[in-house]
Write a protein that holds these residues in place. Sequence first.
Motif, PDB file in Angstrom:
ATOM      1  N   THR A 167       2.706  -0.469 -14.533  1.00  0.00           N
ATOM      2  CA  THR A 167       3.871  -0.433 -13.928  1.00  0.00           C
ATOM      3  C   THR A 167       3.782   0.697 -12.976  1.00  0.00           C
ATOM      4  OG1 THR A 167       5.190  -1.389 -15.921  1.00  0.00           O
ATOM      5  CG2 THR A 167       6.418  -0.190 -14.315  1.00  0.00           C
ATOM      6  N   LYS A 168       3.173   1.827 -13.316  1.00  0.00           N
ATOM      7  CA  LYS A 168       3.095   2.851 -12.442  1.00  0.00           C
ATOM      8  C   LYS A 168       2.287   2.701 -11.185  1.00  0.00           C
ATOM      9  CE  LYS A 168       3.795   6.416 -15.907  1.00  0.00           C
ATOM     10  NZ  LYS A 168       3.248   7.743 -16.495  1.00  0.00           N
ATOM     11  N   GLN A 169       1.309   1.919 -11.572  1.00  0.00           N
ATOM     12  CA  GLN A 169       0.252   1.792 -10.423  1.00  0.00           C
ATOM     13  C   GLN A 169       1.037   0.636  -9.560  1.00  0.00           C
ATOM     14  OE1 GLN A 169      -3.388   0.211 -12.249  1.00  0.00           O
ATOM     15  NE2 GLN A 169      -4.175   2.133 -12.993  1.00  0.00           N
ATOM     16  N   SER A 170       1.773  -0.034 -10.172  1.00  0.00           N
ATOM     17  CA  SER A 170       2.437  -1.282  -9.121  1.00  0.00           C
ATOM     18  C   SER A 170       3.684  -0.493  -8.443  1.00  0.00           C
ATOM     19  CB  SER A 170       3.190  -2.206  -9.905  1.00  0.00           C
ATOM     20  OG  SER A 170       3.830  -3.230  -9.118  1.00  0.00           O
ATOM     21  N   ASN A 171       4.205   0.551  -9.008  1.00  0.00           N
ATOM     22  CA  ASN A 171       5.411   1.229  -8.369  1.00  0.00           C
ATOM     23  C   ASN A 171       4.618   2.062  -7.063  1.00  0.00           C
ATOM     24  OD1 ASN A 171       7.245   0.131  -9.789  1.00  0.00           O
ATOM     25  ND2 ASN A 171       7.241   1.749 -11.164  1.00  0.00           N
ATOM     26  N   LEU A 172       3.664   2.795  -7.429  1.00  0.00           N
ATOM     27  CA  LEU A 172       2.803   3.498  -6.569  1.00  0.00           C
ATOM     28  C   LEU A 172       2.186   2.861  -5.325  1.00  0.00           C
ATOM     29  CD1 LEU A 172       1.667   6.571  -5.739  1.00  0.00           C
ATOM     30  CD2 LEU A 172      -0.313   5.859  -6.941  1.00  0.00           C
ATOM     31  N   LYS A 173       2.118   1.582  -5.545  1.00  0.00           N
ATOM     32  CA  LYS A 173       1.406   0.567  -4.362  1.00  0.00           C
ATOM     33  C   LYS A 173       2.586   0.210  -3.719  1.00  0.00           C
ATOM     34  CE  LYS A 173      -1.285  -3.560  -3.631  1.00  0.00           C
ATOM     35  NZ  LYS A 173      -1.925  -4.785  -4.260  1.00  0.00           N
ATOM     36  N   ASN A 174       3.605   0.099  -4.225  1.00  0.00           N
ATOM     37  CA  ASN A 174       4.796  -0.600  -3.400  1.00  0.00           C
ATOM     38  C   ASN A 174       5.362   0.748  -2.688  1.00  0.00           C
ATOM     39  OD1 ASN A 174       4.685  -3.191  -4.601  1.00  0.00           O
ATOM     40  ND2 ASN A 174       6.049  -2.674  -6.208  1.00  0.00           N
ATOM     41  N   TYR A 175       5.340   1.818  -3.096  1.00  0.00           N
ATOM     42  CA  TYR A 175       5.679   3.226  -2.551  1.00  0.00           C
ATOM     43  C   TYR A 175       4.872   3.274  -1.326  1.00  0.00           C
ATOM     44  CZ  TYR A 175       6.836   8.151  -1.440  1.00  0.00           C
ATOM     45  OH  TYR A 175       7.065   9.135  -0.739  1.00  0.00           O
ATOM     46  N   ARG A 218       5.859   0.818   1.529  1.00  0.00           N
ATOM     47  CA  ARG A 218       6.954   1.166   2.367  1.00  0.00           C
ATOM     48  C   ARG A 218       7.064   2.073   2.986  1.00  0.00           C
ATOM     49  NH1 ARG A 218       9.182   0.084  -2.936  1.00  0.00           N
ATOM     50  NH2 ARG A 218       9.364   2.509  -3.133  1.00  0.00           N
ATOM     51  N   HIS A 219       6.075   3.120   2.614  1.00  0.00           N
ATOM     52  CA  HIS A 219       6.256   4.806   3.229  1.00  0.00           C
ATOM     53  C   HIS A 219       5.136   5.135   3.898  1.00  0.00           C
ATOM     54  CE1 HIS A 219      10.251   5.095   1.647  1.00  0.00           C
ATOM     55  NE2 HIS A 219       9.647   4.814   0.247  1.00  0.00           N
ATOM     56  N   TRP A 220       4.027   4.325   4.176  1.00  0.00           N
ATOM     57  CA  TRP A 220       2.861   4.612   4.873  1.00  0.00           C
ATOM     58  C   TRP A 220       2.772   5.176   6.365  1.00  0.00           C
ATOM     59  CZ3 TRP A 220       0.717   2.639   9.145  1.00  0.00           C
ATOM     60  CH2 TRP A 220       1.419   1.526   9.571  1.00  0.00           C
ATOM     61  N   ALA A 221       3.832   4.541   6.881  1.00  0.00           N
ATOM     62  CA  ALA A 221       4.199   4.919   8.188  1.00  0.00           C
ATOM     63  C   ALA A 221       4.549   6.415   8.400  1.00  0.00           C
ATOM     64  CB  ALA A 221       5.052   4.082   8.829  1.00  0.00           C
ATOM     65  N   LEU A 222       5.454   6.848   7.412  1.00  0.00           N
ATOM     66  CA  LEU A 222       5.968   8.385   7.474  1.00  0.00           C
ATOM     67  C   LEU A 222       4.732   9.021   7.188  1.00  0.00           C
ATOM     68  CD1 LEU A 222       9.191   7.626   5.395  1.00  0.00           C
ATOM     69  CD2 LEU A 222       8.892   8.170   7.632  1.00  0.00           C
ATOM     70  N   TYR A 223       4.028   8.753   6.335  1.00  0.00           N
ATOM     71  CA  TYR A 223       2.852   9.844   6.256  1.00  0.00           C
ATOM     72  C   TYR A 223       1.872   9.644   7.173  1.00  0.00           C
ATOM     73  CZ  TYR A 223       4.293  10.406   1.401  1.00  0.00           C
ATOM     74  OH  TYR A 223       5.002  10.895   0.303  1.00  0.00           O
ATOM     75  N   ALA A 224       1.423   8.583   7.997  1.00  0.00           N
ATOM     76  CA  ALA A 224       0.767   8.434   9.147  1.00  0.00           C
ATOM     77  C   ALA A 224       1.294   9.513  10.273  1.00  0.00           C
ATOM     78  CB  ALA A 224       0.668   7.047   9.507  1.00  0.00           C
TER      79      ALA A 224
END
Length: 304
Positions: free
Chosen positions: A2-10, A13-19
């Motif tokens: 569940t944690k890995q799935s939540n991290l992957k979904n996170y 959703r937010h990779w553009a902000l970190y980029a």
Amino acid sequence: MTKQSNLKNYWIRHWALYAMLILPLAYFFIFSYIPLVNVLMAWSPNNVILSVWETDWIGWANFERAFQLQPFRDAVRNTLMFSFLDLALGFPAPIILALLLNELKMPRFKKVTQTISYMPFFLSWIIVGGMAVTLFSGTVGTVNNIITNMGGEAFPFLTNPTSWTFMNVFIAIWRTVGWNTIIYLAAITAINPELYEAADIDGASRLRKIWHVTLPGLRPVIVILLVLTLGGIMGADLARFIALDNNLVRNVSEVIPTFVWRWGIQSMNFSLATAVGIFQSVIGMVLLLTSNWLVKKLGGNGFW
């Protein structure tokens, strides 16, 4: 799982902000952190950056040499003098102006006054220095021309060390007071209007409302800015002192940034200038931590 799935979904959703952080982080790493290696010149006899790794270290010799130089001691004295004058005269100025603007009842006049007050901030110090010479020069200055035409004697505004000191402080206040007022006006708007209504019901005058409502509401902002100001006591604006400097007032106009500029850039003595810069930064950090600790001990929130 569940944690890995939540991290992957996170991340999806937010990779553009970190980029978007890549370029700012790269900028600070290249221009702010990599150059920190060059502070080693303070313990090196060489003035060439590339040779700092190929030298015999000389310990604290550059620091000792700096304290033995009379120009450096004068620079420290002048830096402290101007910092305390700016603190005593310049720090309350935007607070007072914000209180006065807040009491104006005509919105249009208030906006015009505020706009005029912060316009000088957008003038560079070179322009401000030229304006000061045009107005206050001892021979062709507008002010002295008016004084002499009225039968008086020209006053050395910019050539007498004492008068130059106060002219420097008042010109700096004139340039920054309106811009710094914006912070306090924004803080005033956050004060609960019901407090003013309660003060009106109790029969408080305008001065009483300022003292018991407005100033307590400004206290957190005042404390934060005061801590930052105390932390910058050993600093000074290089452009400010270069723009208003002249040889007749060099004994009071030489501050630490101008000393570093003259000895480090003009005289190519990078090791000594680096040592002075480290001294200035360490003292500034100590003052910042001390002032923040003192404010918290006196019951304030402090900066952190």
